[in-house]
Design a protein around this motif. Sequence first.
Motif, PDB file in Angstrom:
ATOM      1  N   ARG A   1      -4.304 -15.243 -13.602  1.00  0.00           N
ATOM      2  CA  ARG A   1      -4.447 -16.453 -14.426  1.00  0.00           C
ATOM      3  C   ARG A   1      -3.336 -16.590 -15.458  1.00  0.00           C
ATOM      4  NH1 ARG A   1      -9.634 -14.498 -14.150  1.00  0.00           N
ATOM      5  NH2 ARG A   1     -10.962 -15.668 -12.735  1.00  0.00           N
ATOM      6  N   GLY A   2      -2.115 -16.286 -15.037  1.00  0.00           N
ATOM      7  CA  GLY A   2      -0.964 -16.446 -15.911  1.00  0.00           C
ATOM      8  C   GLY A   2      -0.727 -15.300 -16.875  1.00  0.00           C
ATOM      9  N   ARG A   3      -1.533 -14.262 -16.801  1.00  0.00           N
ATOM     10  CA  ARG A   3      -1.393 -13.117 -17.712  1.00  0.00           C
ATOM     11  C   ARG A   3      -1.000 -11.864 -16.925  1.00  0.00           C
ATOM     12  NH1 ARG A   3      -6.023 -10.149 -21.012  1.00  0.00           N
ATOM     13  NH2 ARG A   3      -4.687  -8.711 -22.151  1.00  0.00           N
ATOM     14  N   GLU A   4       0.075 -11.211 -17.377  1.00  0.00           N
ATOM     15  CA  GLU A   4       0.537  -9.992 -16.717  1.00  0.00           C
ATOM     16  C   GLU A   4      -0.169  -8.782 -17.337  1.00  0.00           C
ATOM     17  OE1 GLU A   4       4.793  -8.129 -16.479  1.00  0.00           O
ATOM     18  OE2 GLU A   4       4.590  -9.832 -15.092  1.00  0.00           O
ATOM     19  N   VAL A   5      -0.689  -7.924 -16.467  1.00  0.00           N
ATOM     20  CA  VAL A   5      -1.457  -6.760 -16.906  1.00  0.00           C
ATOM     21  C   VAL A   5      -0.909  -5.509 -16.213  1.00  0.00           C
ATOM     22  CG1 VAL A   5      -3.771  -5.714 -16.972  1.00  0.00           C
ATOM     23  CG2 VAL A   5      -3.523  -8.204 -17.133  1.00  0.00           C
ATOM     24  N   PRO A   6      -0.529  -4.468 -16.974  1.00  0.00           N
ATOM     25  CA  PRO A   6      -0.137  -3.213 -16.335  1.00  0.00           C
ATOM     26  C   PRO A   6      -1.381  -2.505 -15.788  1.00  0.00           C
ATOM     27  CG  PRO A   6      -0.017  -3.018 -18.732  1.00  0.00           C
ATOM     28  CD  PRO A   6      -0.399  -4.429 -18.427  1.00  0.00           C
ATOM     29  N   VAL A   7      -1.239  -1.927 -14.595  1.00  0.00           N
ATOM     30  CA  VAL A   7      -2.359  -1.232 -13.953  1.00  0.00           C
ATOM     31  C   VAL A   7      -1.895   0.100 -13.385  1.00  0.00           C
ATOM     32  CG1 VAL A   7      -3.651  -3.337 -13.368  1.00  0.00           C
ATOM     33  CG2 VAL A   7      -1.976  -2.427 -11.738  1.00  0.00           C
ATOM     34  N   ARG A   8      -2.860   0.967 -13.163  1.00  0.00           N
ATOM     35  CA  ARG A   8      -2.628   2.226 -12.461  1.00  0.00           C
ATOM     36  C   ARG A   8      -3.545   2.218 -11.242  1.00  0.00           C
ATOM     37  NH1 ARG A   8       0.075   6.669 -12.710  1.00  0.00           N
ATOM     38  NH2 ARG A   8      -0.747   8.592 -11.880  1.00  0.00           N
ATOM     39  N   ALA A   9      -2.967   2.500 -10.079  1.00  0.00           N
ATOM     40  CA  ALA A   9      -3.707   2.439  -8.818  1.00  0.00           C
ATOM     41  C   ALA A   9      -4.291   3.801  -8.460  1.00  0.00           C
ATOM     42  CB  ALA A   9      -2.784   1.979  -7.697  1.00  0.00           C
ATOM     43  N   ARG A  10      -5.480   3.731  -7.862  1.00  0.00           N
ATOM     44  CA  ARG A  10      -6.128   4.930  -7.313  1.00  0.00           C
ATOM     45  C   ARG A  10      -6.683   4.544  -5.950  1.00  0.00           C
ATOM     46  NH1 ARG A  10     -11.591   6.417  -7.576  1.00  0.00           N
ATOM     47  NH2 ARG A  10     -11.936   4.740  -9.078  1.00  0.00           N
TER      48      ARG A  10
ATOM     49  N   THR B   1       0.845  -1.206   0.000  1.00  0.00           N
ATOM     50  CA  THR B   1       0.000   0.000   0.000  1.00  0.00           C
ATOM     51  C   THR B   1       0.879   1.255   0.000  1.00  0.00           C
ATOM     52  OG1 THR B   1      -0.232   0.080   2.431  1.00  0.00           O
ATOM     53  CG2 THR B   1      -1.889  -1.166   1.200  1.00  0.00           C
ATOM     54  N   LEU B   2       1.944   1.217   0.761  1.00  0.00           N
ATOM     55  CA  LEU B   2       2.866   2.356   0.801  1.00  0.00           C
ATOM     56  C   LEU B   2       3.565   2.522  -0.542  1.00  0.00           C
ATOM     57  CD1 LEU B   2       4.376   1.596   4.319  1.00  0.00           C
ATOM     58  CD2 LEU B   2       2.444   3.094   3.769  1.00  0.00           C
ATOM     59  N   ASN B   3       3.899   1.402  -1.183  1.00  0.00           N
ATOM     60  CA  ASN B   3       4.527   1.458  -2.498  1.00  0.00           C
ATOM     61  C   ASN B   3       3.583   2.051  -3.545  1.00  0.00           C
ATOM     62  OD1 ASN B   3       6.805   0.294  -1.378  1.00  0.00           O
ATOM     63  ND2 ASN B   3       6.319  -1.762  -2.112  1.00  0.00           N
ATOM     64  N   LEU B   4       2.301   1.663  -3.507  1.00  0.00           N
ATOM     65  CA  LEU B   4       1.343   2.227  -4.465  1.00  0.00           C
ATOM     66  C   LEU B   4       1.115   3.716  -4.235  1.00  0.00           C
ATOM     67  CD1 LEU B   4      -1.466  -0.468  -4.900  1.00  0.00           C
ATOM     68  CD2 LEU B   4       0.332   0.186  -6.521  1.00  0.00           C
ATOM     69  N   ARG B   5       1.170   4.137  -2.985  1.00  0.00           N
ATOM     70  CA  ARG B   5       1.036   5.575  -2.717  1.00  0.00           C
ATOM     71  C   ARG B   5       2.216   6.354  -3.294  1.00  0.00           C
ATOM     72  NH1 ARG B   5      -1.029   4.706   3.468  1.00  0.00           N
ATOM     73  NH2 ARG B   5      -3.259   4.473   2.965  1.00  0.00           N
ATOM     74  N   ALA B   6       3.388   5.731  -3.305  1.00  0.00           N
ATOM     75  CA  ALA B   6       4.587   6.390  -3.836  1.00  0.00           C
ATOM     76  C   ALA B   6       4.634   6.343  -5.358  1.00  0.00           C
ATOM     77  CB  ALA B   6       5.844   5.744  -3.254  1.00  0.00           C
ATOM     78  N   CYS B   7       4.115   5.275  -5.947  1.00  0.00           N
ATOM     79  CA  CYS B   7       4.107   5.109  -7.410  1.00  0.00           C
ATOM     80  C   CYS B   7       2.878   4.292  -7.781  1.00  0.00           C
ATOM     81  CB  CYS B   7       5.376   4.402  -7.886  1.00  0.00           C
ATOM     82  SG  CYS B   7       5.372   4.101  -9.676  1.00  0.00           S
ATOM     83  N   ALA B   8       1.954   4.912  -8.479  1.00  0.00           N
ATOM     84  CA  ALA B   8       0.676   4.273  -8.813  1.00  0.00           C
ATOM     85  C   ALA B   8       0.780   3.236  -9.923  1.00  0.00           C
ATOM     86  CB  ALA B   8      -0.348   5.333  -9.196  1.00  0.00           C
ATOM     87  N   GLU B   9       1.890   3.200 -10.633  1.00  0.00           N
ATOM     88  CA  GLU B   9       2.062   2.229 -11.721  1.00  0.00           C
ATOM     89  C   GLU B   9       2.508   0.893 -11.140  1.00  0.00           C
ATOM     90  OE1 GLU B   9       1.209   2.842 -14.920  1.00  0.00           O
ATOM     91  OE2 GLU B   9       0.608   4.831 -14.233  1.00  0.00           O
TER      92      GLU B   9
END
Length: 164
Positions: free
Chosen positions: A107-116, A93-101
């Motif tokens: 299911r074996g598939r990597e997906v880039p996300v942006r956190a809010r 959670t602290l990491n997402l607050r520092a960088c939302a990417e």
Amino acid sequence: MPNPLSVLARALGTQRWLMKLAKGIVWADTRLHRLSKGRVSLVTIAGLPSLRLTTRGRKTGVPRATNLLYYPDGADFVVTGSNWGREHHPAWTLNLRACAEATVLVRGREVPVRARELTGEDRDRMWRRLLEFWPGYAMERDEAGREFPIFVLTPHGGTPDRSG
């Protein structure tokens, strides 16, 4: 008809003794997830949605990964910083607050996300939905004595396949 394993998992998730097994469960889940290349976890065996979230360490920049139960909300993944009812927020959670990417492995598939991170009424509404989805969050919150951060992870560059 609901999956009997997910019904059982939700019932077990409200038992305080389960939190004492967290370290062993996380250890086994991490190895199972790694061996299956992200296709299987203890949570998915129980019929619940699971992902592996990879963030960048806020101090080191080193990739940090953790397996999480998530709540599917359309194309988004909703994750909660319950940390098994511990007093402190989980590092992710602290990491997402520092960088939302970040990325998720589903299911074996990597997906880039942006956190809010949700706040105010948006957070309160989602918290009610999360409690319906995973009633154990109420017990964990009481044990932790803190409000859990809630993040919406929105995919960019494609939508994951949620079938199966």
